[in-house]
Write an enzyme that holds these catalytic residues in place. Sequence first.
Site, PDB file in Angstrom:
ATOM      1  N   LYS A 123      -8.410  -0.505  20.421  1.00  0.00           N
ATOM      2  CA  LYS A 123      -7.455   0.239  19.743  1.00  0.00           C
ATOM      3  C   LYS A 123      -7.854   0.883  18.576  1.00  0.00           C
ATOM      4  O   LYS A 123      -7.483   2.022  18.197  1.00  0.00           O
ATOM      5  CB  LYS A 123      -6.035  -0.914  19.747  1.00  0.00           C
ATOM      6  CG  LYS A 123      -5.081  -0.305  18.714  1.00  0.00           C
ATOM      7  CD  LYS A 123      -3.861  -0.800  18.850  1.00  0.00           C
ATOM      8  CE  LYS A 123      -3.920  -1.837  17.533  1.00  0.00           C
ATOM      9  NZ  LYS A 123      -3.563  -1.492  16.371  1.00  0.00           N
ATOM     10  N   ASN A 124      -8.226  -0.301  17.647  1.00  0.00           N
ATOM     11  CA  ASN A 124      -8.656   0.117  16.209  1.00  0.00           C
ATOM     12  C   ASN A 124      -9.891   1.219  16.045  1.00  0.00           C
ATOM     13  O   ASN A 124     -10.101   1.772  15.274  1.00  0.00           O
ATOM     14  CB  ASN A 124      -8.566  -0.974  15.377  1.00  0.00           C
ATOM     15  CG  ASN A 124      -7.106  -1.570  15.090  1.00  0.00           C
ATOM     16  OD1 ASN A 124      -6.209  -0.981  15.646  1.00  0.00           O
ATOM     17  ND2 ASN A 124      -7.247  -2.854  14.581  1.00  0.00           N
ATOM     18  N   ARG A 143       1.906   2.675  12.107  1.00  0.00           N
ATOM     19  CA  ARG A 143       1.345   2.928  10.905  1.00  0.00           C
ATOM     20  C   ARG A 143       0.124   3.994  10.944  1.00  0.00           C
ATOM     21  O   ARG A 143      -0.271   4.602   9.858  1.00  0.00           O
ATOM     22  CB  ARG A 143       1.089   1.706   9.988  1.00  0.00           C
ATOM     23  CG  ARG A 143       2.439   1.199  10.085  1.00  0.00           C
ATOM     24  CD  ARG A 143       2.075  -0.275   9.374  1.00  0.00           C
ATOM     25  NE  ARG A 143       1.191   0.284   8.090  1.00  0.00           N
ATOM     26  CZ  ARG A 143       1.777   0.461   7.061  1.00  0.00           C
ATOM     27  NH1 ARG A 143       2.974   0.571   6.996  1.00  0.00           N
ATOM     28  NH2 ARG A 143       0.776   0.920   6.177  1.00  0.00           N
ATOM     29  N   CYS A 145       5.716  -2.946   7.218  1.00  0.00           N
ATOM     30  CA  CYS A 145       5.831  -3.623   8.454  1.00  0.00           C
ATOM     31  C   CYS A 145       6.098  -4.894   8.464  1.00  0.00           C
ATOM     32  O   CYS A 145       6.082  -5.557   7.296  1.00  0.00           O
ATOM     33  CB  CYS A 145       4.646  -2.929   9.278  1.00  0.00           C
ATOM     34  SG  CYS A 145       3.083  -4.141   9.379  1.00  0.00           S
ATOM     35  N   ARG A 177       1.848  -2.908   3.084  1.00  0.00           N
ATOM     36  CA  ARG A 177       1.039  -2.202   3.293  1.00  0.00           C
ATOM     37  C   ARG A 177       0.937  -0.445   3.021  1.00  0.00           C
ATOM     38  O   ARG A 177       1.405   0.316   3.486  1.00  0.00           O
ATOM     39  CB  ARG A 177       1.036  -2.055   5.094  1.00  0.00           C
ATOM     40  CG  ARG A 177       0.766  -3.299   5.766  1.00  0.00           C
ATOM     41  CD  ARG A 177       0.653  -3.293   7.135  1.00  0.00           C
ATOM     42  NE  ARG A 177      -0.497  -2.823   7.639  1.00  0.00           N
ATOM     43  CZ  ARG A 177      -0.792  -2.796   9.018  1.00  0.00           C
ATOM     44  NH1 ARG A 177       0.049  -2.975  10.043  1.00  0.00           N
ATOM     45  NH2 ARG A 177      -2.005  -2.022   9.346  1.00  0.00           N
ATOM     46  N   PRO A 178       0.948  -0.505   1.646  1.00  0.00           N
ATOM     47  CA  PRO A 178       1.012   0.841   1.007  1.00  0.00           C
ATOM     48  C   PRO A 178      -0.268   1.377   1.172  1.00  0.00           C
ATOM     49  O   PRO A 178      -1.218   0.917   1.893  1.00  0.00           O
ATOM     50  CB  PRO A 178       1.096   0.526  -0.413  1.00  0.00           C
ATOM     51  CG  PRO A 178       0.288  -0.944  -0.805  1.00  0.00           C
ATOM     52  CD  PRO A 178       0.630  -1.639   0.666  1.00  0.00           C
ATOM     53  N   ASP A 186      -6.812 -10.135  12.046  1.00  0.00           N
ATOM     54  CA  ASP A 186      -6.189  -9.965  13.498  1.00  0.00           C
ATOM     55  C   ASP A 186      -6.491 -11.014  14.440  1.00  0.00           C
ATOM     56  O   ASP A 186      -6.090 -11.098  15.680  1.00  0.00           O
ATOM     57  CB  ASP A 186      -6.828  -8.546  13.936  1.00  0.00           C
ATOM     58  CG  ASP A 186      -6.417  -7.479  13.147  1.00  0.00           C
ATOM     59  OD1 ASP A 186      -5.459  -7.596  12.504  1.00  0.00           O
ATOM     60  OD2 ASP A 186      -6.981  -6.319  13.563  1.00  0.00           O
ATOM     61  N   ARG A 203       1.455  -2.381  22.715  1.00  0.00           N
ATOM     62  CA  ARG A 203       0.772  -1.497  21.603  1.00  0.00           C
ATOM     63  C   ARG A 203      -0.664  -1.870  21.544  1.00  0.00           C
ATOM     64  O   ARG A 203      -1.337  -1.043  21.063  1.00  0.00           O
ATOM     65  CB  ARG A 203       1.420  -1.749  20.173  1.00  0.00           C
ATOM     66  CG  ARG A 203       2.746  -1.348  20.110  1.00  0.00           C
ATOM     67  CD  ARG A 203       3.015  -1.374  18.650  1.00  0.00           C
ATOM     68  NE  ARG A 203       1.911  -1.032  17.682  1.00  0.00           N
ATOM     69  CZ  ARG A 203       1.531  -1.486  16.623  1.00  0.00           C
ATOM     70  NH1 ARG A 203       2.395  -2.409  16.068  1.00  0.00           N
ATOM     71  NH2 ARG A 203       0.334  -1.258  15.980  1.00  0.00           N
TER      72      ARG A 203
HETATM   73  N1  EPU Z   1      -3.926  -1.821   1.000  1.00  0.00           N
HETATM   74  C1  EPU Z   1      -3.270  -1.436  -0.177  1.00  0.00           C
HETATM   75  N2  EPU Z   1      -3.201   0.121  -0.474  1.00  0.00           N
HETATM   76  C2  EPU Z   1      -3.720   0.885   0.363  1.00  0.00           C
HETATM   77  C3  EPU Z   1      -4.461   0.432   1.462  1.00  0.00           C
HETATM   78  C4  EPU Z   1      -4.402  -1.079   1.889  1.00  0.00           C
HETATM   79  O1  EPU Z   1      -2.689  -2.181  -0.887  1.00  0.00           O
HETATM   80  O2  EPU Z   1      -3.842   2.046   0.311  1.00  0.00           O
HETATM   81  C5  EPU Z   1      -3.793  -3.265   1.151  1.00  0.00           C
HETATM   82  C6  EPU Z   1      -3.081  -3.600   2.432  1.00  0.00           C
HETATM   83  O3  EPU Z   1      -1.629  -3.664   2.118  1.00  0.00           O
HETATM   84  C7  EPU Z   1      -3.696  -4.921   2.871  1.00  0.00           C
HETATM   85  C8  EPU Z   1      -5.219  -4.711   2.635  1.00  0.00           C
HETATM   86  O4  EPU Z   1      -5.134  -3.754   1.547  1.00  0.00           O
HETATM   87  O5  EPU Z   1      -3.109  -5.979   2.416  1.00  0.00           O
HETATM   88  C9  EPU Z   1      -5.969  -4.458   3.692  1.00  0.00           C
HETATM   89  O6  EPU Z   1      -5.361  -3.150   4.452  1.00  0.00           O
HETATM   90  P1  EPU Z   1      -5.917  -1.960   5.532  1.00  0.00           P
HETATM   91  O7  EPU Z   1      -6.048  -0.549   4.683  1.00  0.00           O
HETATM   92  O8  EPU Z   1      -7.458  -2.307   5.626  1.00  0.00           O
HETATM   93  O9  EPU Z   1      -5.350  -2.279   6.630  1.00  0.00           O
HETATM   94  P2  EPU Z   1      -4.991  -0.811   7.794  1.00  0.00           P
HETATM   95  O10 EPU Z   1      -6.427  -0.013   7.610  1.00  0.00           O
HETATM   96  O11 EPU Z   1      -3.752  -0.447   7.404  1.00  0.00           O
HETATM   97  C10 EPU Z   1      -6.338  -2.014   9.751  1.00  0.00           C
HETATM   98  C11 EPU Z   1      -6.013  -2.219  11.036  1.00  0.00           C
HETATM   99  C12 EPU Z   1      -4.998  -3.684  11.114  1.00  0.00           C
HETATM  100  C13 EPU Z   1      -6.101  -4.722  10.611  1.00  0.00           C
HETATM  101  C14 EPU Z   1      -6.453  -4.278   9.109  1.00  0.00           C
HETATM  102  C15 EPU Z   1      -7.316  -5.341   8.449  1.00  0.00           C
HETATM  103  C16 EPU Z   1      -6.243  -0.204  12.297  1.00  0.00           C
HETATM  104  C17 EPU Z   1      -5.314   0.885  12.975  1.00  0.00           C
HETATM  105  N3  EPU Z   1      -5.526  -1.243  11.692  1.00  0.00           N
HETATM  106  O12 EPU Z   1      -5.133  -1.717   9.152  1.00  0.00           O
HETATM  107  O13 EPU Z   1      -5.064  -3.928  12.503  1.00  0.00           O
HETATM  108  O14 EPU Z   1      -5.235  -5.850  10.590  1.00  0.00           O
HETATM  109  O15 EPU Z   1      -7.099  -2.851   9.113  1.00  0.00           O
HETATM  110  O16 EPU Z   1      -8.433  -5.395   9.210  1.00  0.00           O
HETATM  111  O17 EPU Z   1      -7.225  -0.222  12.063  1.00  0.00           O
HETATM  112  C18 EPU Z   1      -3.731  -4.863  14.481  1.00  0.00           C
HETATM  113  O18 EPU Z   1      -4.570  -4.215  15.099  1.00  0.00           O
HETATM  114  O19 EPU Z   1      -3.040  -5.895  14.830  1.00  0.00           O
HETATM  115  C19 EPU Z   1      -3.917  -4.607  13.014  1.00  0.00           C
HETATM  116  C20 EPU Z   1      -2.773  -4.776  12.111  1.00  0.00           C
END
Ligand code: EPU
Length: 425
Positions: A22-23, A93, A117, A122-123, A308, A400
Site C-alpha cells: 500500500k505505502n 491522508r 487522525c 499528523r501535521p 506500523d 484500507r
Molecule cells: N510530522 C510532522 N510534520 C510533517 C510530517 C510529519 O510533525 O509535516 C510528524 C508526524 O506527525 C509523525 C512523524 O512526523 O509524528 C512521522 O510522520 P510521517 O510523515 O513519516 O508519516 P506519514 O508519511 O504521514 C507514512 C505511512 C504511515 C506510517 C508512517 C511512519 C504512508 C502513506 N503512510 O505516514 O503508514 O505509519 O509513514 O512510518 O506511507 C499505515 O500504513 O498504517 C500508516 C499509518
Amino acid sequence: MDKLILHGPTQLSGTVAVSGSKNAALPLIFCSLLFDGEVNFTNVPRLWDIETTLGLLESMGAKTHWNKELGTVSVVPKLNSVVAAYDWVRKMRAGILALGPLVARYGEARVSLPGGCAIGARPVNFHLQALEKMGVKVFVEGGYIRAQRLGPLKGAVLHFPQVTVTGTENLLMIASLAEGTTVLENAAREPEVIALGRVLQDAGISIEGLGTSRITLVGGKLVTPKVPIRIPPDRIETGTWIAAAAATKSELRIVDCDVEEQTAVLAAFRRIGVPIQVVSATELAVGRAQSYEAGEFQTEPYPGLATDMQAQLMVNLCLANGVSRIRETIFENRFLHVAELRRMGARISTRGNLATIKGPIQFQGAPVMASDLRASASLVLAGLCAKGVTEVSRIYHLDRGYQKFDAKLRALGAQVERVPDSSLG
Ligand code: EPU
C-alpha cells in the site's frame, strides 16, 4: 460496513503470498501525475486506499483503469483541475501526495489539508516549509493548502526536522522538475521512498543517496516509463503474517516478500523466541515455539522497528512470559488498540508513549472495535488466538490496507466470517 467474526483459538498452516505494498503503491501512483503519457502499474493491491487514490485522480480529470483481477492499473495523467478535494483527502491522508506532483507539473495546487487522525495530529508543516524554500507560495485557506509557484521551481537544501515518509516522497517528486540540485537532509530511508526514487531515476533524474538520510537530486526532464512499474511487496503485511503465525503458534510459509526489508522485524520476533528461517530472498518460514520471552522494544523510522508493526507485536508480547515494554516514538496516540486488547484479557498499561505488557495471558473472545489500520490487524490476531468468539467491527480500516486479509486467513485454516455489521449505520 462489515465486521469479522473469528472463532478461536485457531492454528494456521500452509503458505501465504504477500500482496503489493500500500505505502509504496500510493506515492508511485501519484507520481504518474509528473509524466506526459500513460503510466502502467502491476502487482497493485486491491485496497480501499487504491480505490480512493484513483477516484481522486479521476476527479482532477485523469483517466484511470484498474483491472482488479490482474492487479494492473493505468493512469493517463491529463488533468483539468489541480484541486484535491476534501471528500477524497478526508478518506485518505496520503492524498497530500498530490501536492508535490501538482505544483511541480502545473505550478499550482489546492489540496485539502488532511485532518488529524486516530493515531495522532499528523501535521504536514514539514512538506509546506520545504515547498516554500523551493520558491512556492503556500497558504492555508478554507481548509485547503493553496500552493502557487512564484517563478521556476528552484532546487534547495532542505532539512526535515523529523523523518517524514510522505514528506520525503512529496519533495522527491517536486525536486525532480525543479531547476538545479536539491538536497534532502534527514530524509526518510524507508523502502517505499527508495521505490519511488528508482522510478524517478529510471525516468531520467539523477538521484544519489536513496536509502540514506541525505538524498541529492538534480532536477530535469522526465521520460514516461515504457514498461509497467511493479509495486513491491508489502513489508508490513509480511510482518503481520509473522506476528499471526507466532501468535497462533503455527508453522507458516510466507512467500513473495522482500526478506531484506524485514531485518528489524525478524530481530524483534527472534528476540522473543519465534523461530524464523530465511528460505530465500523472497520467502520466510515461521516455526513453532512452546513459549515466548518478554522484551523491550521501541518504534523508529526505517531501518528501525516500524510503528506500523507495533500493534501486532504487542499481541505477541501479551503471550510472552514476563513484562515487556514498547515505546512508540513516531505517533503520539498510537495505543488505541490497547483498550480493546484489554477487553480481551490483555494486561497492558500505558504511560505517555510507553506501553507495559504483562504476560502470558490467554486472550478471551469479545466484541471489539477497530480504530485504525494496524490496530485492526492486531485485534484480528488476538481474535485468532482467543478462546471463544471475537467480533471485530469497523473493519473498513483493515480493508484500507490488507488485501483480502480474511480470505487469506480462511485459506490458512482460520474460522473467520465476514458479515454486514447491522449495529453500525
Ligand atoms: N510530522 C510532522 N510534520 C510533517 C510530517 C510529519 O510533525 O509535516 C510528524 C508526524 O506527525 C509523525 C512523524 O512526523 O509524528 C512521522 O510522520 P510521517 O510523515 O513519516 O508519516 P506519514 O508519511 O504521514 C507514512 C505511512 C504511515 C506510517 C508512517 C511512519 C504512508 C502513506 N503512510 O505516514 O503508514 O505509519 O509513514 O512510518 O506511507 C499505515 O500504513 O498504517 C500508516 C499509518
